[in-house]
Design an enzyme around this catalytic site. Structure first.
Site, PDB file in Angstrom:
ATOM      1  CB  SER A   1      -0.873   0.023   1.260  1.00  0.00           C
ATOM      2  OG  SER A   1      -0.141   0.532   2.367  1.00  0.00           O
ATOM      3  CG  ASP A   2       1.897   5.751  -1.123  1.00  0.00           C
ATOM      4  OD1 ASP A   2       2.788   5.766  -0.248  1.00  0.00           O
ATOM      5  OD2 ASP A   2       1.868   6.568  -2.059  1.00  0.00           O
ATOM      6  CD1 TRP A   3       1.797   8.466   5.195  1.00  0.00           C
ATOM      7  CD2 TRP A   3       3.797   7.444   5.168  1.00  0.00           C
ATOM      8  NE1 TRP A   3       2.495   8.859   6.302  1.00  0.00           N
ATOM      9  CE2 TRP A   3       3.734   8.259   6.318  1.00  0.00           C
ATOM     10  CE3 TRP A   3       4.966   6.696   4.943  1.00  0.00           C
ATOM     11  CZ2 TRP A   3       4.769   8.356   7.237  1.00  0.00           C
ATOM     12  CZ3 TRP A   3       6.002   6.791   5.853  1.00  0.00           C
ATOM     13  CH2 TRP A   3       5.898   7.607   6.984  1.00  0.00           C
TER      14      TRP A   3
END
Ligand code: BGC
Length: 756
Positions: A306-308
């Site tokens: 996932s991203d942040w």
């Protein structure tokens, strides 16, 4: 039919034990690593498995406010030994020496050795233009500038150097390249892309992926690359980071998927997911994008991170989940294998509960974990969990610096050169002015030493700003410097104007300060008011103005371009950028960069070069084309860039007038350097579908070749064009080459062919 299907798969596989036949299709083949993955999965507890799927940031396990980075050992032990976390990312505070990085990674891996199955942690970092979080590394031009070189070879070599220096820092995973398309210049990460064109960006995607991973990613100078941010992230409607995008599926496939597909075809090991939402569906919750397209269609085998905080954001920002726990289920079931949580251990807790409650099935956990183990095995982390900086003698070497310099030189794009004001004779008295003239921060942009690049000056003492480089080339006594203005406030414009009166030439360095992501959002694409004022006031001195643009996106210069004699686009050229700009201004090098995007003239007229015919029609059907009345009159066109020499094209040939589907034709042209200086030219081939079932683009790049020609030299360039190169994605979301007439264009030549 079903029986035969099942029998075939029993032979192939593989990894999961205890799958019901219903889950057979979810099993993946990891080749030589199948046995090891199967063995580990059979031994791992559920806790260990959800731990593997968890990624946290270094801050969580580091002392806060310490002058030097130090671990909070209790917390590190809790994370690695108790929670068995599979991955850590990022830097805490300032950049580190390679020796400190070694200590960081070794400490983590030693603790991982205490876990039941001794699975190494995979450490990930954003080394997006060189290893920007390690001191003493080679910082390259940012991706938009790399694209402007139109040289996949330079981009591949830069990727290989970055891989080497990342491993010299003990780190095996690089969150790069950005494979989003730069088709909305307002977007604050525009400069992290390879520009607006799918064909050019695809070639660059392949080159950089190969540079990072090579043929054998377990080699001690290679890293796992990460194709990000899959997909459509770069095209928010109003240009602001992480805001809604509306992209029909056929356009998603035609413009935003090909770079990612190219990376998969090159064997890229990891993907990072788009934080945004497309057509109202957050991509982190889209099984269609994460599983159906990425896995079933593209056949991607590695891990998807996932991203942040993006799983949490499904709940608190996008509001498609009613709780954080529901968000975890949603994202994992859509196809996220690892969560960049990254500030706590909540993801692991929720996921464990979900598995125990039967809300997330075990096959999905095993699938995600097997992909994570696959990447770790491919990297050779089990055998060698940390690489030692002592084994990397070329780290930060002169050899590497020269590559960065060469890339900056080939990126810089000459956009205007009235009366051949450039190159400047040495010993001319020059006034250097403007906010980017004496700023290493501006040359490097974001993701330089820190996320926003605000501390760059502290670490670049040995590098030359544009001003310093000009002094070296032109002699200190011939150079006057007056700031003129900051990006946002005037400093001493009057002083600059009076200095201009005593100079032969004004070198006006404008552009942007460093930024990325949300902090880089803007409300107006026009270059800032004080910079416009500085340019217009300087014009009153009546001296030729050479405008040097140091910027990550094309800030509108329509009001000031008329007062300039020359325009040099430097993009974000990195640590060697100052020297490269000076060499080009004073004729020690010949510019050969070409714009990898359309430079707009008006803030409300953002149109890519491959626009529709309707974007450029005159209001009256039969009247002469009137530039002002049409919707397409960019400041500078995609693919444009001048040279100090001249090139003449001749002898354009297309091998056949007809093309059968499944076949190909040859296109050739001869190019001569008719000037007095050696130079490089980018030969560009465009095609136009004259009539199609979805309104065609006016033209699309389908071939390019960068050639070097000595003065007086001639070369012939050949392209092979397949019928599939003429395809587009139709209303049924399928790539098709529709029969009919196509135009092939190279420079001033064009010929039509018929596809049968
Ligand atoms: C960015 C990613 C980056 C990640 C880790 C995110 O905010 O969108 O590009 O890789 O942070 O630093």
């Amino acid at each position: 039919m079903r029986a035969i299907y099942t029998i075939i798969f029993i032979g192939v596989l593989t990894v999961f034990s205890g799958c019901s036949s219903k889950d057979t299709a979810k099993q993946e083949d990891f080749g030589e690593h199948n046995d090891k993955i199967k063995e580990l999965l059979s031994k791992m507890s559920i806790e260990e498995k959800v731990g593997q799927m968890t990624q946290i940031t270094l801050d969580v396990v580091s002392e806060t406010n310490a002058a030097q980075h130090t671990f909070q050992m209790d917390m590190l032990r809790k994370v690695i030994v108790d929670y068995k976390v599979g991955s850590i990312l990022n830097v805490s505070g300032n950049p580190y020496t390679k020796e400190h990085w070694y200590e960081v990674i070794k400490t983590i891996q030693d603790l991982a050795g205490e876990t039941p199955n001794k699975i190494p942690v995979i450490y990930g970092i954003d080394a997006i233009h060189g290893v920007n979080y390690t001191l003493g590394t080679t910082l390259f031009p940012q991706q938009i500038a790399q694209a402007a070189t139109w040289s996949p070879e330079l981009v591949e070599r830069g990727g290989a150097i970055t891989a080497y220096e990342t491993r010299a820092s003990g780190i095996p995973w690089n969150f790069s390249p950005v494979l989003d398309m730069g088709r909305n210049p307002v977007w604050p990460r525009f400069w992290e892309t390879f520009g607006e064109d799918v064909y050019l960006a695809t070639k660059m995607a392949q080159a950089i992926t190969f540079g990072y991973q090579g043929n054998d990613v377990s080699a001690s100078d290679k890293v796992a690359a990460c194709a990000k941010h899959y997909m459509g992230y770069s095209f928010p409607l109003r240009g602001k980071d992480r805001t809604q995008a509306w992209i029909p599926e056929n356009y998603l496939r035609e413009y935003f998927l090909p770079t990612f597909k190219a990376a998969v075809d090159k064997g890229i090991l990891t993907f990072m997911i788009n934080s945004g939402e497309i057509n109202g569906i957050p991509v982190h919750a889209s099984k269609h994008i994460l599983t159906d397209i990425l896995r079933t269609e593209l056949g991607f085998k590695g891990l998807a991170v996932s991203d942040w905080k993006d799983i949490r954001y499904l709940y608190i920002r996008h509001r498609v989940a009613a709780s954080e726990k529901e968000a975890v289920k949603m994202a994992v079931m859509a196809g996220i294998d690892m969560s960049m949580v990254p500030n706590d251990l909540s993801f692991a807790d929720y996921l464990l509960e979900l598995v125990k409650e039967g809300e997330v099935p075990m096959w999905r956990i095993d699938q995600a974990v097997s992909r994570i183990l696959y990447v770790k095995l491919k990297l050779g982390l089990f055998e060698k969990p940390v690489t030692n900086p002592a084994d990397y003698p070329d780290f930060g070497s002169e050899k590497f610096r020269k590559e960065s310099f060469a890339t900056a030189l080939e990126a810089i794009t000459l956009l205007k050169n009235n009366d051949r004001v450039l190159p400047l004779d040495s010993n001319k008295r020059v006034l250097v002015t403007g906010p980017t003239a004496h700023s290493m921060r501006a040359l490097n942009g974001g993701w330089s030493y820190t996320w926003q690049g605000e501390k760059t000056e502290q670490f670049t003492e040995a590098k030359n700003t544009i001003l310093e480089a000009i002094k070296l080339v032109n002699g200190e006594k011939n150079v006057t410097y007056v700031e003129g203005t900051d990006f946002e406030k005037e400093i001493n414009i009057e002083k600059a104007v009076s200095a201009a009166r005593n100079a032969d030439v004004v070198i006006l360095c404008l552009g942007e300060n460093s930024y990325t992501e949300k902090p880089g959002d803007i409300n107006d694409l026009n270059i800032s008011d004080p910079q416009i004022k500085l340019a217009l006031e300087l014009a009153k001195a009546g001296k030729p103005i050479v405008l040097v643009l140091v910027e990550g996106r094309p800030r509108i210069i329509q009001k000031i371009e008329p007062v300039t004699s020359a325009v040099v686009m430097a993009y974000l050229p990195g640590n060697e950028g100052g020297d490269a700009i000076a060499d080009i201004l004073f004729g020690k090098a010949n510019p050969s960069g070409k714009l990898p995007f359309t430079y707009p003239r008006f803030a409300n007229d953002l149109v890519t070069y491959d626009h529709k015919f309707t974007d450029a029609v005159s209001p009256w059907e039969d009247e002469v084309h009137d530039e002002k009345m049409t919707g397409f009159s960019p400041q500078f066109e995609f693919g444009f860039g001048l040279s100090y020499t001249t090139f003449e094209y001749s002898d354009f040939k297309v091998s056949a007038a007809e093309l059968t589907n499944g076949d190909s034709i040859q296109v050739s042209v001869t190019v001569a350097n008719t000037g007095k200086m050696a130079g490089k030219e980018v030969v560009q081939l465009y095609v136009t579908d004259m009539v199609a079932s979805i309104t065609p683009s006016v033209k699309r790049l389908r071939g390019f070749s960068k050639i070097t020609l000595q003065a007086g030299e001639t070369k012939s360039v050949n392209f092979t064009l397949k019928a599939t190169d003429l395809a587009f994605v139709n209303a049924e979301n399928k790539w098709v080459t529709e029969p009919g007439e196509f135009k092939i264009t190279v420079k001033q030549y064009a010929q039509n062919i018929f596809v049968k």
